[in-house]
Design an enzyme around this catalytic site. Structure first.
Site, PDB file in Angstrom:
ATOM      1  N   ASP A  50     -56.352 -32.898 -38.822  1.00 21.31           N
ATOM      2  CA  ASP A  50     -57.791 -32.801 -38.631  1.00 21.31           C
ATOM      3  C   ASP A  50     -58.236 -31.351 -38.492  1.00 21.31           C
ATOM      4  O   ASP A  50     -57.469 -30.481 -38.090  1.00 21.31           O
ATOM      5  CB  ASP A  50     -58.223 -33.582 -37.398  1.00 21.31           C
ATOM      6  CG  ASP A  50     -57.546 -33.073 -36.125  1.00 21.31           C
ATOM      7  OD1 ASP A  50     -56.308 -32.929 -36.141  1.00 21.31           O
ATOM      8  OD2 ASP A  50     -58.256 -32.815 -35.133  1.00 21.31           O
ATOM      9  N   GLU A  51     -59.488 -31.120 -38.815  1.00 20.50           N
ATOM     10  CA  GLU A  51     -60.190 -29.862 -38.548  1.00 20.50           C
ATOM     11  C   GLU A  51     -59.426 -28.625 -39.029  1.00 20.50           C
ATOM     12  O   GLU A  51     -59.370 -27.604 -38.339  1.00 20.50           O
ATOM     13  CB  GLU A  51     -60.504 -29.749 -37.051  1.00 20.50           C
ATOM     14  CG  GLU A  51     -61.425 -30.852 -36.568  1.00 20.50           C
ATOM     15  CD  GLU A  51     -61.745 -30.761 -35.083  1.00 20.50           C
ATOM     16  OE1 GLU A  51     -62.900 -31.061 -34.715  1.00 20.50           O
ATOM     17  OE2 GLU A  51     -60.848 -30.416 -34.297  1.00 20.50           O
TER      18      GLU A  51
END
Length: 523
Positions: free
Chosen positions: A337-338
């Site tokens: 993620d991210e």
């Protein structure tokens, strides 16, 4: 609060006078009132109150094992008997043969198709728990716990009577994946605290514990081939506290404790972003060879493993290899993620390499919704948290979808403006908000057979102590447990909130702190 028909009759008599009381007494004698259904969570698929004299646990009660999976069933029987001994003060032996009065019997059931399904029958003469597989037997014991008074959760014996009204339950889960994520990276929690978290998950038939083991603020697992990850990268946490880490023996103890409760541990090592603790420990994991300082802030910081370095892939091979050896379940979570400073083409390449590593270790990959931007195998479990398009992209590749919507299932979100802990970036999530959503309809275009399950997530940037973990978990956890287990039909917010209120004394008996939401009629 226990439902007591006799007490209700007495109270009613006080309102109608002596003549009315006599009439009520004679009516009750002629036609005993069937007790109300117990306030079980998750709500069973089918429950019938069968009437008659209740079953009573006495000094003669034993737990009898008559299941073909003898060793696994015996472990569940010992778990149940230990709990009953603590509550009642009775001996409660575990036996495998002989006629035993007032017995609680664990037996096989070939009529139950689901591996986690069970049947439970209570009569005056005994309690029968039947399941095809040991997991179903264990879930049946958790239902049996809820059939007894909340005093049964006390750490010290209480006087009885310990009675259960006759009933018949047939039950099985709606979704195979019913999870809870605990972030031990931003703030560290001890082995005993994680075990306590597992125990509350088990009570509500949660079957996955997702441990977020690494992030920019801390690395929480001993990796013998890269020892500074834990000793240096795990030496602090958000706010600059002492941090901590699990030795491999301690992690194995957590996995074993969970397995005894039929909960699978899903370990997450986040990559290619959220890696400051790793890079601070080993400068060679950065592209420029310069180690950043340890980070104790709350917000995420932009970083990435160096995609072009061969060392990067030796690193993830070593880390995931040791983790795979410690984790008997089929899944390894790589985060994903991210990755805001990783170029899209580099991100796709990295996820492909990480996936090859996971598969080479004989495991299946789990990742947050962003991994759907890369080419992923159909066996991948993709965890939705915010972006429907990314989740749909993963589904188009045949992935299994687990829903953890930040606006519904993030337990670090505040209940309301007065909540002393947590965030509000996804909005407030009180108990009703966390209960009144459906994984099968939450994402447009996604249908039930594409959903593998639901999972809560408790990030701990602003949740610093285990007491705060408890407060942010309860009373929301039972709601997501029911969403994952129970059919939609036959349940609803108004009746659920009444059931939920009856569980508060149980939590108190377990020593758990909880939020007294104004949405729940606690009584």
């Amino acid at each position: 609060m226990q439902h007591n028909p006799r007490r209700r009759s007495i109270l009613l008599a006080g309102t109608v006078g002596l003549a009315g009381a006599a009439h009520l007494t004679s009516t009750a004698a002629a036609a005993p009132v069937t007790p109300p259904a117990p306030a079980l969570i998750p709500k069973p698929r089918s429950l019938q109150m069968t009437g008659g004299r209740p079953f009573e646990i006495t000094a003669d009660t034993a737990v009898v094992v008559r299941h073909r999976a003898h060793e696994a069933a015996r472990r569940t029987a010992e778990y149940l008997a230990t709990w009953l001994r603590r509550a009642t003060g009775y001996a409660v032996p575990v036996v495998t043969s002989g006629a035993t009065p007032q017995a609680i019997t664990l037996a096989a059931d070939d009529e139950t198709a689901s591996a986690e399904g069970y049947r439970l029958d209570v009569t005056h003469g005994g309690v029968h728990l039947r399941a095809a597989e040991p997991a179903g037997l264990f879930h049946a014991t958790q239902t049996l716990r809820q059939l007894l008074p909340a005093a049964a959760e006390s750490a010290t014996p209480h006087a009885g009577p310990w009675t259960i009204s006759p009933l018949h339950i047939e039950d099985a889960p709606r979704f195979p994946w019913r999870g809870a994520m605990l972030d031990v990276a931003r703030h560290f929690f001890t082995v005993d605290e994680v075990k306590s978290y597992i125990d509350i998950l088990a009570l509500y038939k949660i079957n996955r514990l997702h441990l977020h083991l690494s992030d920019s603020q801390g690395w929480r697992l001993e990796i013998k081939s890269w020892p500074r990850l834990a000793t240096y990268g795990g030496s602090t946490e958000v706010g600059g506290g002492p941090g901590g880490y699990f030795t491999q023996r301690e992690y194995a103890d957590i996995v074993r404790h969970a397995a005894e409760r039929h909960i699978m541990v899903i370990p997450e090592i986040d990559m290619p972003a959220h890696v400051n603790a790793a890079q601070a420990s080993y400068a060679e994991l950065t592209c420029d060879g310069v180690a950043p300082p340890l980070y104790t802030g709350e917000k995420g910081i932009p970083n990435s493993l160096c995609i072009d370095k061969d060392l990067t892939y030796r690193f993830i091979g070593d880390v995931l290899g040791e983790l795979a050896d410690l984790t008997p379940g089929p899944y390894l979570h790589i985060g994903g993620d991210e990755a805001l400073v990783t170029k899209p083409e580099d991100y796709r390449f990295f996820i492909s390499r990480a996936q090859q590593t996971v598969h080479g270790l004989g495991k299946q990959m789990v990742g947050w919704e962003e991994v759907g931007l890369a080419d992923i195998a159909p066996s991948t479990v993709v965890q939705f948290w915010a972006n429907a398009a990314k989740a749909q992209g993963a589904l188009a590749q045949g992935a299994k979808l687990v829903l953890s919507p930040s606006k519904k299932a993030y337990f670090d979100m505040k209940y309301d403006a007065d909540t002393p802990y947590g965030h509000d970036w996804a909005g407030y999530t009180d108990v009703q908000d966390g209960y009144t959503w459906d994984p099968a309809t939450y994402i447009p275009g996604v249908v039930e057979n594409q959903v593998h399950g639901a999972e809560s997530a408790l990030w701990t940037e602003r949740v610093a102590t285990f007491e705060e973990v408890q407060y942010m978990t309860l009373p929301r956890l039972p709601g997501i447990a029911e969403i994952g287990w129970s059919p939609v039909d036959g349940r609803g917010w108004e009746e659920y909130r009444v059931r939920l209120a009856t569980h508060a004394p149980r939590w108190s008996g377990l020593g758990w702190r909880y939020h007294r939401s104004v949405e729940v009629p606690w009584g």
